[in-house]
Design a protein around this motif. Structure first.
Motif, PDB file in Angstrom:
ATOM      1  N   SER A 295       8.172  -3.175  -9.878  1.00  0.00           N
ATOM      2  CA  SER A 295       7.566  -3.795  -8.698  1.00  0.00           C
ATOM      3  C   SER A 295       7.763  -5.296  -8.763  1.00  0.00           C
ATOM      4  O   SER A 295       7.779  -5.879  -9.847  1.00  0.00           O
TER       5      SER A 295
ATOM      6  N   ASP B 164       2.034   2.377   3.449  1.00  0.00           N
ATOM      7  CA  ASP B 164       2.995   1.660   4.284  1.00  0.00           C
ATOM      8  C   ASP B 164       4.097   2.619   4.733  1.00  0.00           C
ATOM      9  O   ASP B 164       4.431   3.579   4.037  1.00  0.00           O
ATOM     10  N   GLN B 165       4.673   2.320   5.878  1.00  0.00           N
ATOM     11  CA  GLN B 165       5.728   3.187   6.396  1.00  0.00           C
ATOM     12  C   GLN B 165       6.965   3.159   5.506  1.00  0.00           C
ATOM     13  O   GLN B 165       7.635   4.160   5.342  1.00  0.00           O
TER      14      GLN B 165
ATOM     15  N   LYS C 138       7.608  -2.008  -4.283  1.00  0.00           N
ATOM     16  CA  LYS C 138       8.285  -1.124  -5.239  1.00  0.00           C
ATOM     17  C   LYS C 138       9.804  -1.214  -5.054  1.00  0.00           C
ATOM     18  O   LYS C 138      10.303  -1.200  -3.936  1.00  0.00           O
TER      19      LYS C 138
ATOM     20  N   ASN D  71       8.230   2.809   1.796  1.00  0.00           N
ATOM     21  CA  ASN D  71       7.646   2.971   0.469  1.00  0.00           C
ATOM     22  C   ASN D  71       8.294   2.082  -0.587  1.00  0.00           C
ATOM     23  O   ASN D  71       7.615   1.586  -1.486  1.00  0.00           O
ATOM     24  N   HIS D  72       9.610   1.901  -0.515  1.00  0.00           N
ATOM     25  CA  HIS D  72      10.327   1.110  -1.513  1.00  0.00           C
ATOM     26  C   HIS D  72      11.717   0.781  -0.979  1.00  0.00           C
ATOM     27  O   HIS D  72      12.133   1.313   0.040  1.00  0.00           O
TER      28      HIS D  72
ATOM     29  N   SER E 134       0.842  -1.188   0.000  1.00  0.00           N
ATOM     30  CA  SER E 134       0.000   0.000   0.000  1.00  0.00           C
ATOM     31  C   SER E 134       0.881   1.243   0.000  1.00  0.00           C
ATOM     32  O   SER E 134       1.943   1.252   0.621  1.00  0.00           O
ATOM     33  N   GLU E 135       0.427   2.267  -0.669  1.00  0.00           N
ATOM     34  CA  GLU E 135       1.150   3.542  -0.653  1.00  0.00           C
ATOM     35  C   GLU E 135       1.180   4.151   0.743  1.00  0.00           C
ATOM     36  O   GLU E 135       1.915   5.080   1.005  1.00  0.00           O
TER      37      GLU E 135
END
Length: 139
Positions: free
Chosen positions: A111, A69-70, A117, A72-73, A66-67
Motif C-alpha cells: 500500500s 471504494d469502487q 492498494k 479496489n487497487h 476504503s474497501e
C-alpha cells in the motif's frame, strides 16, 4: 465504434504530496513526468509507469482508502518481482511474499502512504492474460 489502445492513467488522492512522491519515486522507481501548478504551487503530478501509462496524483486533505471504494487497487507490471520485493523491503515498506496466482501470474501486494492498494505483477509464459481460458479463483 471505439477502440481502446491502453489504460492511460489511474488517478489517486494524497494527503501529503511530498510523502507520496517520495514513495513512488524512491520505493517504486517511478519518475515525475510533470507537475500540476495553481497559483505557483504544486497541487498534483503525473508519474511515469513506462510506455504511455501514468499514475496521476492530486492533493486532497482527509482522503482515505476504503474497501468499499469502487476501484479496489491498481497493478504495476515489473520485470523481476523478487528483486522488486527485496527493494521495497529495503526501503522499510511492508510487502507480501510472491504468490503464483490462479491466472499463472506472480504477484505481491503493498500500500502507498495514503492506503491505496498496489499489486505488483510479473507475467509468466502460462499467464492467462496471454493464453486465455477460464481459471478457478483460489481466494
Amino acid at each position: 465504434m471505439i477502440k481502446v489502445k491502453q489504460l492511460a492513467h489511474v488517478c489517486i488522492f494524497a494527503n501529503d504530496l511530498d510523502e507520496t512522491r517520495h514513495f513512488y519515486r524512491d520505493v517504486l522507481g517511478m519518475d515525475t513526468q510533470f507537475n500540476f501548478l495553481r497559483d505557483g504551487n504544486v497541487f498534483g503530478f503525473y508519474l511515469n509507469c513506462g510506455g504511455r501509462s501514468h499514475v496521476e496524483v492530486f492533493r486532497k486533505d482527509g482522503t482515505r482508502f476504503s474497501e468499499m471504494d469502487q476501484i479496489n487497487h491498481f497493478c504495476l507490471e515489473v520485470e523481476n518481482i523478487d528483486a522488486a520485493i527485496a527493494h521495497i523491503k529495503s526501503k522499510g515498506v511492508a510487502v507480501t511474499a510472491r504468490k503464483l496466482a490462479c491466472d499463472d501470474t506472480c504477484q505481491a501486494w503493498l500500500s502507498d502512504p495514503n492506503g491505496v492498494k498496489i499489486e505488483l505483477f510479473e507475467y509468466t509464459a502460462k499467464s492467462a492474460q496471454f493464453t486465455g481460458g477460464d481459471r478457478v479463483a483460489d481466494w
